[in-house]
Design a protein around this motif. Structure first.
Motif, PDB file in Angstrom:
ATOM      1  N   GLY A   1      38.398  39.658  29.981  1.00  0.00           N
ATOM      2  CA  GLY A   1      38.345  39.280  31.383  1.00  0.00           C
ATOM      3  C   GLY A   1      39.722  38.960  31.937  1.00  0.00           C
ATOM      4  O   GLY A   1      40.716  38.943  31.217  1.00  0.00           O
ATOM      5  N   GLY A   2      39.765  38.726  33.260  1.00  0.00           N
ATOM      6  CA  GLY A   2      41.037  38.375  33.870  1.00  0.00           C
ATOM      7  C   GLY A   2      41.027  38.608  35.359  1.00  0.00           C
ATOM      8  O   GLY A   2      39.964  38.800  35.966  1.00  0.00           O
ATOM      9  N   LEU A   3      42.217  38.589  35.925  1.00  0.00           N
ATOM     10  CA  LEU A   3      42.416  38.804  37.359  1.00  0.00           C
ATOM     11  C   LEU A   3      42.912  40.222  37.581  1.00  0.00           C
ATOM     12  O   LEU A   3      43.872  40.650  36.917  1.00  0.00           O
ATOM     13  CB  LEU A   3      43.423  37.796  37.896  1.00  0.00           C
ATOM     14  CG  LEU A   3      43.886  37.970  39.343  1.00  0.00           C
ATOM     15  CD1 LEU A   3      42.719  37.778  40.299  1.00  0.00           C
ATOM     16  CD2 LEU A   3      45.017  36.993  39.655  1.00  0.00           C
ATOM     17  N   VAL A   4      42.299  40.918  38.515  1.00  0.00           N
ATOM     18  CA  VAL A   4      42.687  42.296  38.809  1.00  0.00           C
ATOM     19  C   VAL A   4      42.563  42.529  40.299  1.00  0.00           C
ATOM     20  O   VAL A   4      41.730  41.905  40.970  1.00  0.00           O
ATOM     21  CB  VAL A   4      41.813  43.283  38.003  1.00  0.00           C
ATOM     22  CG1 VAL A   4      40.361  43.196  38.421  1.00  0.00           C
ATOM     23  CG2 VAL A   4      42.340  44.697  38.106  1.00  0.00           C
ATOM     24  N   GLN A   5      43.381  43.417  40.810  1.00  0.00           N
ATOM     25  CA  GLN A   5      43.327  43.751  42.221  1.00  0.00           C
ATOM     26  C   GLN A   5      42.170  44.706  42.512  1.00  0.00           C
ATOM     27  O   GLN A   5      41.737  45.447  41.625  1.00  0.00           O
ATOM     28  CB  GLN A   5      44.641  44.397  42.662  1.00  0.00           C
ATOM     29  CG  GLN A   5      45.823  43.452  42.646  1.00  0.00           C
ATOM     30  CD  GLN A   5      47.079  44.084  43.218  1.00  0.00           C
ATOM     31  OE1 GLN A   5      47.195  45.294  43.347  1.00  0.00           O
ATOM     32  NE2 GLN A   5      48.040  43.246  43.579  1.00  0.00           N
ATOM     33  N   PRO A   6      41.671  44.706  43.734  1.00  0.00           N
ATOM     34  CA  PRO A   6      40.621  45.680  44.097  1.00  0.00           C
ATOM     35  C   PRO A   6      41.066  47.098  43.786  1.00  0.00           C
ATOM     36  O   PRO A   6      42.228  47.468  44.034  1.00  0.00           O
ATOM     37  CB  PRO A   6      40.460  45.452  45.601  1.00  0.00           C
ATOM     38  CG  PRO A   6      40.856  44.027  45.811  1.00  0.00           C
ATOM     39  CD  PRO A   6      41.978  43.782  44.836  1.00  0.00           C
TER      40      PRO A   6
ATOM     41  N   GLY B   1      30.741  33.757  27.810  1.00  0.00           N
ATOM     42  CA  GLY B   1      31.157  34.288  29.094  1.00  0.00           C
ATOM     43  C   GLY B   1      32.652  34.467  29.228  1.00  0.00           C
ATOM     44  O   GLY B   1      33.445  33.741  28.609  1.00  0.00           O
ATOM     45  N   THR B   2      33.028  35.436  30.045  1.00  0.00           N
ATOM     46  CA  THR B   2      34.429  35.674  30.348  1.00  0.00           C
ATOM     47  C   THR B   2      34.560  35.913  31.858  1.00  0.00           C
ATOM     48  O   THR B   2      33.756  36.633  32.449  1.00  0.00           O
ATOM     49  CB  THR B   2      34.983  36.863  29.540  1.00  0.00           C
ATOM     50  OG1 THR B   2      36.389  37.002  29.783  1.00  0.00           O
ATOM     51  CG2 THR B   2      34.289  38.179  29.864  1.00  0.00           C
ATOM     52  N   GLN B   3      35.550  35.283  32.462  1.00  0.00           N
ATOM     53  CA  GLN B   3      35.708  35.347  33.917  1.00  0.00           C
ATOM     54  C   GLN B   3      36.397  36.648  34.325  1.00  0.00           C
ATOM     55  O   GLN B   3      37.437  37.023  33.769  1.00  0.00           O
ATOM     56  CB  GLN B   3      36.542  34.168  34.407  1.00  0.00           C
ATOM     57  CG  GLN B   3      36.827  34.169  35.896  1.00  0.00           C
ATOM     58  CD  GLN B   3      35.594  33.889  36.731  1.00  0.00           C
ATOM     59  OE1 GLN B   3      34.829  32.969  36.457  1.00  0.00           O
ATOM     60  NE2 GLN B   3      35.405  34.693  37.772  1.00  0.00           N
ATOM     61  N   VAL B   4      35.815  37.300  35.306  1.00  0.00           N
ATOM     62  CA  VAL B   4      36.436  38.464  35.942  1.00  0.00           C
ATOM     63  C   VAL B   4      36.619  38.126  37.416  1.00  0.00           C
ATOM     64  O   VAL B   4      35.654  37.787  38.097  1.00  0.00           O
ATOM     65  CB  VAL B   4      35.570  39.729  35.786  1.00  0.00           C
ATOM     66  CG1 VAL B   4      36.133  40.865  36.635  1.00  0.00           C
ATOM     67  CG2 VAL B   4      35.493  40.137  34.320  1.00  0.00           C
ATOM     68  N   THR B   5      37.855  38.199  37.877  1.00  0.00           N
ATOM     69  CA  THR B   5      38.170  37.912  39.273  1.00  0.00           C
ATOM     70  C   THR B   5      38.866  39.114  39.886  1.00  0.00           C
ATOM     71  O   THR B   5      39.882  39.580  39.363  1.00  0.00           O
ATOM     72  CB  THR B   5      39.068  36.679  39.392  1.00  0.00           C
ATOM     73  OG1 THR B   5      38.427  35.549  38.784  1.00  0.00           O
ATOM     74  CG2 THR B   5      39.352  36.359  40.856  1.00  0.00           C
ATOM     75  N   VAL B   6      38.286  39.616  40.969  1.00  0.00           N
ATOM     76  CA  VAL B   6      38.856  40.774  41.665  1.00  0.00           C
ATOM     77  C   VAL B   6      39.358  40.279  43.023  1.00  0.00           C
ATOM     78  O   VAL B   6      38.576  39.919  43.900  1.00  0.00           O
ATOM     79  CB  VAL B   6      37.820  41.884  41.848  1.00  0.00           C
ATOM     80  CG1 VAL B   6      38.493  43.114  42.474  1.00  0.00           C
ATOM     81  CG2 VAL B   6      37.184  42.237  40.517  1.00  0.00           C
ATOM     82  N   SER B   7      40.663  40.267  43.167  1.00  0.00           N
ATOM     83  CA  SER B   7      41.257  39.707  44.376  1.00  0.00           C
ATOM     84  C   SER B   7      42.669  40.248  44.567  1.00  0.00           C
ATOM     85  O   SER B   7      43.376  40.505  43.590  1.00  0.00           O
ATOM     86  CB  SER B   7      41.316  38.184  44.285  1.00  0.00           C
ATOM     87  OG  SER B   7      41.969  37.625  45.408  1.00  0.00           O
ATOM     88  N   SER B   8      43.045  40.398  45.835  1.00  0.00           N
ATOM     89  CA  SER B   8      44.415  40.810  46.129  1.00  0.00           C
ATOM     90  C   SER B   8      45.308  39.596  46.351  1.00  0.00           C
ATOM     91  O   SER B   8      46.496  39.744  46.586  1.00  0.00           O
ATOM     92  CB  SER B   8      44.428  41.727  47.359  1.00  0.00           C
ATOM     93  OG  SER B   8      43.810  41.087  48.455  1.00  0.00           O
TER      94      SER B   8
END
Length: 122
Positions: free
Chosen positions: A9-14, A115-122
């Motif tokens: 998981g992690g932070l990724v851009q749209p 669980g693993t957090q997935v965040t999709v944000s710019s």
């Protein structure tokens, strides 16, 4: 006796991609179905995709064409390749395994990862 460990998981851009992995370990005789579920804030947990040990898959309509579930039976590992991610995909992603444990005392039960957090944000 059975543990599921998720990663990826992690932070990724749209529009970006992530690959989740989940490995089940312990007294496993047959992990006949594995899958991914997700839960966004203030929403119920929902199915994302499932796969049997024979390779039959099921994907939620909201992720069809963007997410692909696969597994390595020898490693009791399931993967979720997520492409073209959208902000609405932001959630905690949980791995689930339906499996039978080894004897003595073998049981058929469901197990969940933490669980693993997935965040999709710019």
């Amino acid at each position: 006796q059975v543990h599921l460990v998720e990663s990826g998981g992690g932070l990724v851009q749209p529009g970006g991609s992530l690959r989740l992995s989940c490995t089940a370990s312990g007294r496993i005789y047959d992990a006949y179905a594995m899958g991914w579920y997700r839960q966004a804030p203030e929403k119920q947990r929902e199915l994302v995709a499932t796969i049997t040990n024979g390779g039959s898959t099921n994907h939620a309509d909201s992720v069809k064409g963007r997410f692909t579930i696969s597994r390595d039976n020898a490693k009791n590992t399931v993967y979720l390749q997520m492409n073209s991610l959208k902000p609405e995909d932001t959630a905690v992603y949980y791995c689930k395994a339906a499996l039978v444990t080894t004897m003595p005392g073998g049981q058929d039960d469901d197990y969940w990862g933490q669980g693993t957090q997935v965040t999709v944000s710019s």
